[in-house]
Design an enzyme around this catalytic site. Structure first.
Site, short mmCIF file in Angstrom:
data_model
loop_
_atom_site.label_atom_id
_atom_site.label_comp_id
_atom_site.label_asym_id
_atom_site.label_seq_id
_atom_site.Cartn_x
_atom_site.Cartn_y
_atom_site.Cartn_z
N ASP A 165 -17.99 7.50 68.07
CA ASP A 165 -18.11 8.61 67.35
C ASP A 165 -17.09 9.74 67.63
O ASP A 165 -17.15 10.30 68.49
CB ASP A 165 -19.29 9.26 67.48
CG ASP A 165 -19.85 10.23 66.61
OD1 ASP A 165 -18.91 10.50 65.73
OD2 ASP A 165 -20.84 10.96 66.54
N CYS A 215 -17.52 15.29 59.62
CA CYS A 215 -17.67 13.81 60.34
C CYS A 215 -17.09 12.88 59.74
O CYS A 215 -16.42 11.98 60.20
CB CYS A 215 -19.06 13.62 60.81
SG CYS A 215 -20.11 13.97 59.33
N HIS A 249 -24.50 12.16 58.96
CA HIS A 249 -23.40 11.87 59.67
C HIS A 249 -22.93 10.51 59.33
O HIS A 249 -23.27 9.70 58.71
CB HIS A 249 -23.98 11.76 61.29
CG HIS A 249 -23.27 11.95 62.28
ND1 HIS A 249 -22.19 13.13 62.26
CD2 HIS A 249 -22.76 11.16 63.42
CE1 HIS A 249 -21.32 12.79 63.41
NE2 HIS A 249 -21.71 11.74 64.06
#
Lengths: 336, 315, 697
Positions: C505, C445, C489
């Site tokens: 995201d 991520c 994250h």
């Protein structure tokens, strides 16, 4: 003035301490009256955290501060748990005395200067058990005992004596710190106990006394070596020299020959035998004579001012003589 | 006297008869008579202690007669020798062997009068025989007849010319009785009549040796509950702890007390022991076994057994 | 006469008495009782055990050697060390500790180390009973030290066991050697502690909590995994190897959708080309402390639109200054304040488990108008590196109609060009964004967030990286959400005029599963995932049974944390309010005292349940009651007076009572002296009879 004050200060403190102590003793006397058999209960048990207990509390305080500063919940919990234990210990320690029955009986007789033997009896009734209970008299050693399976314990304490006559030891101290040793429960008991202390024996020339006896013509038989006296059944331990071998040879069993010596006097122990000595010294000498004559198995009589004991022997006679010596000159009601 | 079917069931009746019979010669002493009977029923030896001429000997003789036992009487004197009681072996020239001539002790009931007048040696000969139920003379052991009772009398210790029985041997007597002076009614009766001892021959046998064995067999069936045993244990513990006693009651003494209390209950037709039974027999059983501190001669023990009764509670 | 001298034995009596005095001499060295010694050693070992892992190895060895020495001394194979040796030992220890901990001599670790060394050294110096006591008291104290490191249920249970052992040692010290029975001692200690539990509970609930008296030295962050205030590629994938607990959440209403669970912590807006950092900290926490949070100007820029979510979070210690919240939080808590970028910081570093309540509004508009400063910060791009990416962004922006369109095409780029979401991406060189976007195309991520933000900034759109956690695991047993380190994250926020800061995201474009089901479902095939979790139940989450077991244990753990470990003044007050309505101080005090008294009374009754008296049989008890009653009337039974005799006496004095008295006495004799097991019916009627007699007369 200042100097006087400076000198007086410690003694004032002492005085205060002494005054406090005597007040305490007076209070105890009233609170726990003498009795032969005392059951410990809330009426006569004192309980207070001892030095170790204060140490325990100090540690708890430190732990508490730690708990506050680090904000640790479990540390709080632990501290509170131990506070709970502390509170419980007070009850536990108290319980380790409460319900205990105490009494005292005299042990063997003693002479002044020896240690009086006092047997303290601890009894438990019911299911409750007691552990590490300590008893002592002033001046004696501390003895510890448990009452777990047993329901009775007898502890022999030795208390030093000084004077002849009836001897009453001070108050019995019963104490315990069980289970955790952070609280001390104790009691001061007067078990209404007294024991007879005979005069301190002092050596004297017994032969001289014996030779100065008036002859009365009575004859006493004393087991000795002089003349054949009779036969008796053989007992284990008899000297083989004295076995009646002739009878044994006839097949009639084993017998022991008895011999006897004759002493043709009854001995009188008199107060005026020691004209130069004071009362205590005389009693001491007489006491010594009584012991010796008893051990030798000779009849003796005792004559004191206002007291006369016919010549005889045996345990009863011996005790009567010693008792007379122990109590001579003491007020009749002394300790009675 | 024919054998009843159940000797114990009508024991009370028989005891009443016996008391009445003995009461003919010993006036106004019912309680002592009962206690003496209790002692004999329990299979124990009896010691009667009182001043001279108080009727000790009369009572013992009367008891002997009412049991119908073969009895012999020994008058103890200072020159009495053990052989006079136990018997002697005499060389029989005809048989060329020693034959044993039994002494007076070989009878069911021995009346030992004034036992403390004789020397310890002779006393112990009797007491050993009492203890063991047999006699050893010249290396032969001979059994004494069964039942075997000794009723001994003695003068109080302080009388001159006496050899007091040692404490250890006093224990062999189950009971010690004091007769005491007669009460005024009995005394009046005594004064009115002639010598009571003449009546001795008139005493009928109301009891038998079988009665004694029956009672002894029945003793174990008498119920003693925990409540009662607790009381007895408290009594015993008191004698051991109280400083008025220089020594407490021995386990044997405690057993004797229970045995007498059981017999006493049986004599009153009960199959269970009450504290009253214990209290009644207690002074006679316990007095001679206790020794007080203040008075080491053993006199006045009565006062101490009385203390036991008033200071130890029943519950 | 002279022959008599031979007959008379030597006089013995006084000699025996003088001999007895000799025995009274005191022993020189205190010898600790055998069993007590074993208890003592057990206590010390039990106390040191849990510390072994976080102590320097040499310290553990020293403790072990001291104990071995103590055993040898006790066996008599070694003598107690002299003063010089003791002094030398102490000096060596001091030096060693100073060397080991250096500047951190006053840290908790060092303090605990000193404590443990102290205990074990004290073992070598035991001349008096007091020394033994000191060791035991120190053992109690060390239990507290253990809680600094962990307060888990297991630790609590273990500590309770150790407390029992130490208490056993104390008891054992006061027992005579003959009556020592280890099991009995242990049981007594256990019973005592168990009995003080109610008192402890009362104290725990009611005792006023005080705030720390002085600040204590903080612990080092050693060995604590968690997010940091910077991000380089690989940082977050590192976290995914750990299954450690980050925090637990309990929603008071309905929980939001899984894909909304973005636990926001930090915004990183300073980019070096490789590393994202939390930029210039404008808001020094201390300087703002006095302000109430809502007065600061930027809060007027927030519009709260949609539904609100209330929840409570228990955060494991992070040793950092920030907390995790859903967007957009409203904070009403003195201990924390909100920064310019809507991050929430705490005033003190979080060294303890930390509980807070938050209200979040999932739909919001923030900073809709440009205030210049934060947007400017979010536009800065280092131009020396990642030139390919920069050029790519410029190209793409030209083809896009609007900023929104541009964002969409960038996300499409991720979606369409074979990007891989993986825990073990290849290493990146000096131009990480370039290499990721055009060469390796596989990353975690942080790679996506980093490259996305870069592409935004390159196109002139204000953007920043946000780190935090995403998702979590719902426990069906107590409906709490557990967020673990592997849920860490990173994502982006872009600023659009009129709309303000918007969350984007990019990972969702590549691995939508990550956002909808969590990293657990997405990554469990990868071997690096959770490889630092060790042997824990987390490994068996595929087994239904074990997973259920794990979830139940976690539920317990949650309650433990929530209600025991975080019990504080607020909860105390709330408890009182719930129990008694509004409380005045006095009412509270009184109820506390009453409560404690009740508990103490109960415990005391339990302690004294064993009677010290022999219980009387019931019949006797009733009869004695009757006697008491008679005594009350003035006719007492004398001491030692048996029942029949008493009956006789009473009947003589009061013939009118004879009948009743006789009945009672006969019945009593029947009950007490005929049999040991009286008939219960007769007993009952006897009791009734006595009651009636007392009522009638």
């Amino acid at each position: 003035m200042q100097i006087a004050a400076a000198v007086a200060r410690p003694s004032f403190k002492d005085m205060l301490l002494r005054a406090w102590r005597s007040r305490f003793i007076f209070w105890v006397e009233r609170r726990i009256p003498p009795a032969r058999n005392i059951v410990l209960s809330h009426r006569n048990i004192f309980i207070i955290p001892n030095k170790q207990g204060l140490g325990f509390l100090l540690v708890l305080a430190l732990m508490f501060i730690g708990a506050i500063n680090y904000e640790i919940s479990l540390a709080f919990a632990l501290v509170f748990l131990l506070i709970g234990v502390f509170v419980l210990t007070i009850f536990y320690t108290f319980r380790n005395l409460a319900g205990l029955h105490l009494s005292a009986v005299p042990g063997s007789s003693v002479f002044a200067g020896e240690k009086a033997e006092i047997i303290v009896i601890l009894n438990r009734h019911g299911e409750r058990c007691y552990e590490s209970v300590q008893v002592s008299f002033p001046g004696s050693r501390k003895l510890s005992c448990d009452l777990l399976e047993a329901t009775e314990q007898r502890l022999t304490l030795y208390v030093p004596t000084e004077k002849r006559g009836y001897f009453a030891p001070g108050r019995l101290v019963v104490e315990t710190v069980f289970p955790l040793g952070i609280c001390r429960a104790w009691s001061l008991l007067d078990l209404d106990f007294r024991t007879l202390v005979y005069p301190r024996p002092e050596d004297c020339d017994l032969d001289w006394i014996l030779s100065n006896q008036h002859h009365t013509g009575n004859t006493t038989i004393v087991r000795g070596n002089d003349d054949f006296h009779g036969l008796r059944d053989y007992r284990e331990g008899d000297s083989l020299k004295h076995v009646a071998w002739k009878i044994l040879a006839r097949g009639q069993g084993m017998y022991t020959k008895e011999y006897s010596s004759n002493i043709d006097e009854k001995i009188w122990l008199r107060w005026d035998m020691f004209p130069t000595l004071d009362t205590e010294k005389r009693l001491s000498r007489l006491c010594w004579c009584v012991i010796k004559l008893d051990a030798a198995g000779i009849d003796y009589g005792l004559e004191l001012p206002g007291f006369r004991l016919q010549p005889a022997k045996g345990q009863v006679h011996y005790q009567q003589a010693l008792q007379a010596l122990a109590l001579f000159g003491l007020p009749a009601g002394a300790g009675a | 006297m024919n054998m009843p079917m159940s000797p114990v069931s009508n024991l009370q009746e028989k005891v009443e008869q016996a008391v009445a019979e003995v009461g003919k010669v010993v006036l106004g002493k019912d309680k002592q008579i009962r206690l003496a009977l209790c002692c004999l029923f329990s299979g124990g030896h009896l010691l009667m202690e009182d001043k001279p001429c108080m009727g000790k000997t009369t009572l013992s003789q009367a008891l002997a007669r009412t049991f119908g036992l073969q009895y012999s009487r020994i008058q103890f004197t200072s020159d009495l020798l053990p052989a006079d009681i136990l018997g002697v072996s005499i060389y029989d020239q005809n048989k060329a062997a020693f034959t044993f001539h039994k002494g007076p002790i070989f009878s069911n009931l021995v009346l030992a009068d004034e036992i403390n007048r004789t020397t310890p040696k002779t006393q112990s000969a009797l007491l050993e025989a009492m203890e063991e139920g047999k006699v050893s003379v010249d290396g032969n052991t001979r059994d004494l007849p069964h039942p075997f009772f000794v009723i001994a009398t003695q003068n109080p210790v302080s009388f001159s010319g006496t050899y007091p029985l040692p404490e250890s041997q006093l224990d062999r007597f189950l009971m010690r009785l004091n007769i005491g002076y007669p009460d005024p009614v009995a005394e009046r009766q005594l004064l009115l009549n002639h010598d009571q001892r003449a009546n001795l021959v008139n005493i009928k046998q109301t009891l038998s040796a079988e009665d004694v064995s029956a009672v002894q067999a029945a003793i174990s069936t008498v119920q003693t509950t925990d409540t009662l045993l607790d009381y007895v244990q408290r009594l015993v513990a008191y004698t051991r702890q109280d400083d008025k006693y220089s020594f407490g009651l021995s386990p044997r003494g405690a057993q004797a007390l229970m045995r007498c209390a059981r017999t006493w209950a049986l004599m009153h037709n009960r199959k269970h022991v009450l504290p009253e039974d214990v209290q009644t027999v207690l002074p006679s059983v316990v007095d001679h076994r206790l020794r007080s501190v203040a008075d080491s001669s053993g006199r006045n023990a009565e006062a101490y057994s009385q203390r036991l009764l008033t200071e130890v509670d029943v519950f | 006469m002279s022959k008599l001298a031979g007959v008379i034995p030597l006089w013995r009596k006084t000699n025996t008495a003088s001999k007895k005095k000799v025995a009274a001499k005191t022993t020189e060295f205190y010898q600790i009782p055998r069993t007590a010694f074993i208890w003592l050693l057990a206590s010390v070992v039990a106390v040191i055990m849990p510390h072994v892992t976080h102590l320097p190895i040499w310290l553990g060895c020293v403790c072990g050697l001291c104990m071995a020495g103590r055993v040898l001394i006790w066996q008599g194979r070694m003598s107690l060390p002299g003063n010089r040796i003791k002094l030398a030992l102490v000096l060596v220890m001091v030096v060693l500790i100073v060397v080991q901990f250096g500047r951190n001599v006053f840290s908790t670790d060092a303090t605990v180390g000193v404590l443990l060394v102290g205990i074990t050294l004290k073992l070598l110096e035991m001349h008096r009973p007091r020394d033994v006591l000191t060791v035991l008291y120190l053992c109690y104290f060390t239990l507290v030290a253990e809680f600094i490191y962990s307060q888990a249920i297991v630790v609590a249970l273990y500590s309770a066991l150790v407390a029992v052992i130490i208490t056993s040692a104390l008891i054992s010290l006061n027992q005579s050697e003959d009556s020592q029975r280890p099991w009995r001692t242990f049981r007594l200690a256990g019973i005592m502690l168990a009995q003080s539990v109610p008192l402890m509970a009362a104290f725990f609930l009611l005792f006023p909590r005080i705030s720390p008296l002085w600040s204590v030295p903080l612990q080092s962050k050693n060995g604590v995994t968690g997010l940091s205030d910077s991000m380089t590629p690989g940082d977050i994938s590192q976290l995914a190897r750990s299954a450690d607990l980050a925090f637990r959440v309990k929603f008071s209403g309905e929980a939001p959708a899984y894909s909304e669970l973005y636990w926001r912590a930090l915004t990183l807006d300073d980019f070096t080309g490789r590393q994202w950092r939390h930029g210039l900290i404008l808001d020094l926490p201390q300087s703002l402390r006095a302000n109430t949070t809502d007065n600061r100007p930027w809060f007027q820029n927030i519009e709260y639109l949609g539904r609100t979510v209330d929840y409570n979070v228990i955060l494991e210690p992070t040793y950092e200054n920030w907390i995790y919240t859903l967007e957009m939080p409203q904070i009403h808590d003195d201990r924390m304040l909100m920064g310019r970028d809507f991050e929430v910081g705490t005033i003190r570093r979080i060294t303890q488990r930390y509980t807070y309540d938050v209200r979040s509004t999932l739909d919001y508009r923030a900073d809709a108008t440009d205030d210049g400063l934060s947007q400017r910060r979010a536009r800065r791009v280092p131009t020396e590196t990642n030139k390919r990416a920069f050029a790519f962004a410029t190209e793409l922006r030209k083809t896009a109609a609007s900023d929104e369109d541009y964002i969409r095409s960038v996300l499409d780029y991720y979606r369409n060009e074979k990007f891989f979401y993986t825990l073990s991406p290849p290493k990146l060189g000096d131009n990480p964004v370039d290499e990721f976007l055009f060469d390796t195309r596989s990353g975690f991520c942080e790679h996506f967030a980093s490259s996305f933000t870069f592409l935004m900034r390159a196109a002139g759109i204000p953007a920043r990286v946000v780190t935090g956690y995403m998702g979590g695991e719902f426990n069906p047993y107590d409906s709490t959400l557990t967020v673990r380190q592997y849920d860490a994250h990173a994502w982006s926020e872009v600023w659009l005029p009129g709309k303000g800061w918007q969350r984007v995201d990019p990972t969702a474009a590549v691995a939508p599963q990550r956002v909808s089901q969590g990293s657990n479902m997405t990554l469990k095939q990868e071997k690096e995932f959770m490889d630092e979790a060790g042997f824990s139940l987390m490994r068996f989450r595929d087994s239904k049974l074990l997973n259920d077991l794990r979830l139940q244990l976690e539920m317990m753990d949650y309650s433990w944390n929530r209600f025991v470990l975080n019990y504080n003044q607020d909860m105390q007050l709330q408890l009182f309010n719930n129990l008694f309505g509004t409380m005045t101080r006095l009412k509270m005090l009184l109820s506390v005292i009453a409560f404690m008294l009740c508990i103490t009374l109960f415990v005391v009754l339990v302690i004294f349940r064993k009677s010290a008296k022999t219980p009387l049989p019931p019949a006797t008890r009733h009869y004695l009651n009757f006697c008491d009653y008679m005594a009350g009337l003035g006719f007492p039974r004398h001491t030692g007076e048996p029942p029949l005799q008493y009956l006789e006496r009473m009947s003589r004095q009061h013939p009118q009572w004879r009948h009743e008295l006789e009945g009672i006495t006969r019945e009593f004799i029947h009950l007490a002296y005929k049999s040991n097991q009286p008939d219960p019916l007769v007993l009952k009627s006897f009791q009734r009879r006595i009651r009636r007699a007392r009522l009638l007369s």
